[in-house]
Scaffold this active site. Structure first.
Site, PDB file in Angstrom:
ATOM      1  N   GLY A 175     -12.465  -0.448   2.469  1.00 26.32           N
ATOM      2  CA  GLY A 175     -12.797  -1.885   2.266  1.00 26.32           C
ATOM      3  C   GLY A 175     -12.933  -2.549   3.771  1.00 26.32           C
ATOM      4  O   GLY A 175     -12.308  -2.364   4.651  1.00 26.32           O
ATOM      5  N   GLY A 208     -14.371  -5.441   4.307  1.00 27.97           N
ATOM      6  CA  GLY A 208     -14.221  -7.132   4.202  1.00 27.97           C
ATOM      7  C   GLY A 208     -13.702  -7.716   5.128  1.00 27.97           C
ATOM      8  O   GLY A 208     -13.684  -7.280   6.292  1.00 27.97           O
ATOM      9  N   HIS A 245       5.101  -9.715  -4.432  1.00 31.07           N
ATOM     10  CA  HIS A 245       4.315 -10.505  -3.834  1.00 31.07           C
ATOM     11  C   HIS A 245       3.654 -11.592  -4.676  1.00 31.07           C
ATOM     12  O   HIS A 245       3.073 -11.409  -5.382  1.00 31.07           O
ATOM     13  CB  HIS A 245       3.266  -9.659  -2.984  1.00 31.07           C
ATOM     14  CG  HIS A 245       2.236 -10.493  -2.181  1.00 31.07           C
ATOM     15  ND1 HIS A 245       2.540 -11.362  -1.307  1.00 31.07           N
ATOM     16  CD2 HIS A 245       1.038 -10.670  -2.244  1.00 31.07           C
ATOM     17  CE1 HIS A 245       1.651 -11.924  -0.756  1.00 31.07           C
ATOM     18  NE2 HIS A 245       0.665 -11.338  -1.204  1.00 31.07           N
TER      19      HIS A 245
HETATM   20  P1  A3D Z   1     -13.314  -9.055   0.878  1.00 29.39           P
HETATM   21  O1  A3D Z   1     -13.570  -9.759   2.254  1.00 29.39           O
HETATM   22  O2  A3D Z   1     -13.670  -9.528  -0.156  1.00 29.39           O
HETATM   23  O3  A3D Z   1     -13.293  -7.448   1.292  1.00 29.39           O
HETATM   24  C1  A3D Z   1     -12.961  -6.533   0.199  1.00 29.39           C
HETATM   25  C2  A3D Z   1     -13.878  -5.507   0.274  1.00 29.39           C
HETATM   26  O4  A3D Z   1     -13.908  -4.318  -0.743  1.00 29.39           O
HETATM   27  C3  A3D Z   1     -15.547  -5.885   0.057  1.00 29.39           C
HETATM   28  O5  A3D Z   1     -16.169  -5.651   1.415  1.00 29.39           O
HETATM   29  C4  A3D Z   1     -16.117  -5.057  -0.925  1.00 29.39           C
HETATM   30  O6  A3D Z   1     -17.493  -4.648  -0.873  1.00 29.39           O
HETATM   31  C5  A3D Z   1     -15.133  -3.803  -0.915  1.00 29.39           C
HETATM   32  N1  A3D Z   1     -14.884  -2.985  -2.214  1.00 29.39           N
HETATM   33  C6  A3D Z   1     -15.148  -3.388  -3.513  1.00 29.39           C
HETATM   34  N2  A3D Z   1     -15.002  -2.346  -4.432  1.00 29.39           N
HETATM   35  C7  A3D Z   1     -14.899  -1.295  -3.483  1.00 29.39           C
HETATM   36  C8  A3D Z   1     -14.712   0.181  -3.778  1.00 29.39           C
HETATM   37  N3  A3D Z   1     -14.547   0.412  -4.958  1.00 29.39           N
HETATM   38  N4  A3D Z   1     -14.500   0.844  -2.620  1.00 29.39           N
HETATM   39  C9  A3D Z   1     -14.608   0.534  -1.492  1.00 29.39           C
HETATM   40  N5  A3D Z   1     -14.648  -1.022  -1.103  1.00 29.39           N
HETATM   41  C10 A3D Z   1     -14.819  -1.690  -1.998  1.00 29.39           C
HETATM   42  O7  A3D Z   1     -11.476  -9.302   0.779  1.00 29.39           O
HETATM   43  P2  A3D Z   1     -10.260  -9.376   1.854  1.00 29.39           P
HETATM   44  O8  A3D Z   1     -10.632  -8.405   2.835  1.00 29.39           O
HETATM   45  O9  A3D Z   1     -10.255 -10.712   2.196  1.00 29.39           O
HETATM   46  O10 A3D Z   1      -8.865  -9.084   0.993  1.00 29.39           O
HETATM   47  C11 A3D Z   1      -9.088  -7.623   0.535  1.00 29.39           C
HETATM   48  C12 A3D Z   1      -7.947  -7.580  -0.465  1.00 29.39           C
HETATM   49  O11 A3D Z   1      -6.575  -7.974   0.077  1.00 29.39           O
HETATM   50  C13 A3D Z   1      -7.992  -8.712  -1.919  1.00 29.39           C
HETATM   51  O12 A3D Z   1      -7.578  -7.974  -2.818  1.00 29.39           O
HETATM   52  C14 A3D Z   1      -6.833  -9.641  -1.481  1.00 29.39           C
HETATM   53  O13 A3D Z   1      -6.501 -10.363  -2.610  1.00 29.39           O
HETATM   54  C15 A3D Z   1      -6.074  -8.965  -0.688  1.00 29.39           C
HETATM   55  N6  A3D Z   1      -5.070  -9.705   0.077  1.00 29.39           N
HETATM   56  C16 A3D Z   1      -3.689  -9.263  -0.092  1.00 29.39           C
HETATM   57  C17 A3D Z   1      -2.712  -9.840   0.824  1.00 29.39           C
HETATM   58  C18 A3D Z   1      -1.153  -9.734   0.530  1.00 29.39           C
HETATM   59  O14 A3D Z   1      -0.456 -10.150   1.165  1.00 29.39           O
HETATM   60  C19 A3D Z   1      -0.887  -8.546  -0.308  1.00 29.39           C
HETATM   61  C20 A3D Z   1      -2.961 -10.814   1.644  1.00 29.39           C
HETATM   62  C21 A3D Z   1      -4.425 -11.175   1.594  1.00 29.39           C
HETATM   63  C22 A3D Z   1      -5.248 -10.733   0.947  1.00 29.39           C
END
Ligand code: A3D
Length: 320
Positions: free
Chosen positions: A10, A12, A176
């Site tokens: 990931g 992102g 969480h």
């Molecule tokens: P984001 O910037 O959308 O990044 C997610 C990335 O995952 C994107 O670049 C997508 O292209 C990629 N992706 C989608 N499907 C796939 C796949 N099959 N294989 C590989 N990559 C893929 O999100 P983010 O970086 O802001 O957040 C990522 C996750 O963390 C999300 O699910 C949030 O809800 C979660 N999150 C959790 C917390 C906790 O405290 C647990 C806090 C903040 C965010």
């Protein structure tokens, strides 16, 4: 000695921040994986060019191929999609469950000895699914949430009491989400329980209750401000602390979504508990004494996690 390898699945907002932090700390060489073509490669190139300025030698590569994560020592998973308007929690579960299947299999086939930290939401269910799909031992797969939730709690407490964040040791248990359980009886400032500080008149019960409420909604507060995404700096910093505890065999006691086998009266699920992280991954889940009220709050939280697991099992035949 060979350099450590950190795979970030990931690329992102959190993935990019993780890569920057890991490189600055010279934790090892970094592989940024994503299904989006160009994003991991572009971020890796941009981050590599920080090296001469910041003085790090970490190699950072971006890829769309799982074979590049081969032999990783640590994998941090943020792959997935966030909830969009009109999408139910079950819709999101269904999509991210499929992502966990692909990621779990990628880890199983390429780096089965890694320590895996999951961040993808809904966290407690996704870390469980990731473990199921990867087939790794339960002690090598963990979810990041408690370090972040405790950091949020600690930040608000430091502001309230007018003290350094370094002296606050905040404690959060459970799933969480809105039902997480910030435990004030185990939360201290330089060893002094916050409840005692309230009794000394340094704050009020009402203010403490407000801080507990704000901690529970800490993620939502940032989403509401950002509008286009969720928090990423503190989530990435939290996962890096967990990775460092593993790589350095630090035996840190950190709140994490760990697999419970009888502790807290729970069995067969991942939920936020204090756990020792060292070279064997999750080396021990620490079971603390809770008041009746804290136990009841934890039950509400773990019931919510169990409910999500049932939905996961219903959505994917492989997991039933
Ligand atoms: P984001 O910037 O959308 O990044 C997610 C990335 O995952 C994107 O670049 C997508 O292209 C990629 N992706 C989608 N499907 C796939 C796949 N099959 N294989 C590989 N990559 C893929 O999100 P983010 O970086 O802001 O957040 C990522 C996750 O963390 C999300 O699910 C949030 O809800 C979660 N999150 C959790 C917390 C906790 O405290 C647990 C806090 C903040 C965010």
């Amino acid at each position: 000695m060979a350099r450590k390898k950190i795979a970030l699945v990931g690329a992102g907002m959190i993935g990019g921040t993780l890569a920057h932090l890991a490189a600055k700390k010279e934790m090892g060489d970094i592989v940024l994986f994503d299904i989006a073509e160009g994003i991991p490669q572009g971020k890796a190139l941009d981050l590599s060019q920080c090296g001469p300025i910041e003085g790090f030698d970490a190699r950072i590569m971006g890829t769309n191929s799982y074979t590049d994560i081969a032999g990783a020592d640590v994998v941090i998973v943020t792959a997935g999609v966030p909830r969009k308007p009109g999408m139910s929690r079950d819709d999101l579960l269904g999509i991210n469950l499929k992502v966990m299947k692909a990621v779990g299999e990628g880890i199983r086939d390429n780096c089965p000895d890694a320590f895996v930290i999951c961040i993808t939401n809904p966290l407690d269910a996704m870390v469980w699914a990731l473990r199921e799909f990867s087939g790794l031992p339960h002690n090598k797969v963990v979810g990041m949430a408690g370090v972040l939730d405790s950091a949020r709690f600690a930040t608000f407490l430091a502001w309230e009491f007018g003290v350094s964040v370094k002296d606050v040791n905040a404690f959060v248990l459970g799933g969480h989400g809105d039902t997480m359980v910030p435990v004030t009886s185990y939360t201290t400032i330089s060893g002094i329980p916050v409840d005692d500080l309230v009794a000394m008149g340094k704050s009020s019960k009402a203010n403490l209750d407000e801080i507990v409420k704000r901690t529970r909604g800490g993620g939502g507060e940032i989403v509401a401000l950002l509008k286009t995404g969720s928090a990423y700096y503190a989530p990435a910093t939290s996962a890096i602390a967990m990775a460092e505890a593993y790589l350095g065999d630090q035996k840190r006691i950190l709140p994490c979504a760990a697999y419970v086998k009888g502790q807290y009266g729970l069995d067969g699920l991942y939920v936020g508990v204090p756990a020792v992280i060292g070279k064997d991954g999750i080396e021990e889940v620490i079971e603390i004494k809770l008041s009746d009220e804290e136990k009841a709050n934890l039950k509400v939280s773990t019931d919510a996690v169990e409910e999500l697991l049932e939905v996961c099992k219903g959505l994917d035949g492989d997991l039933a």
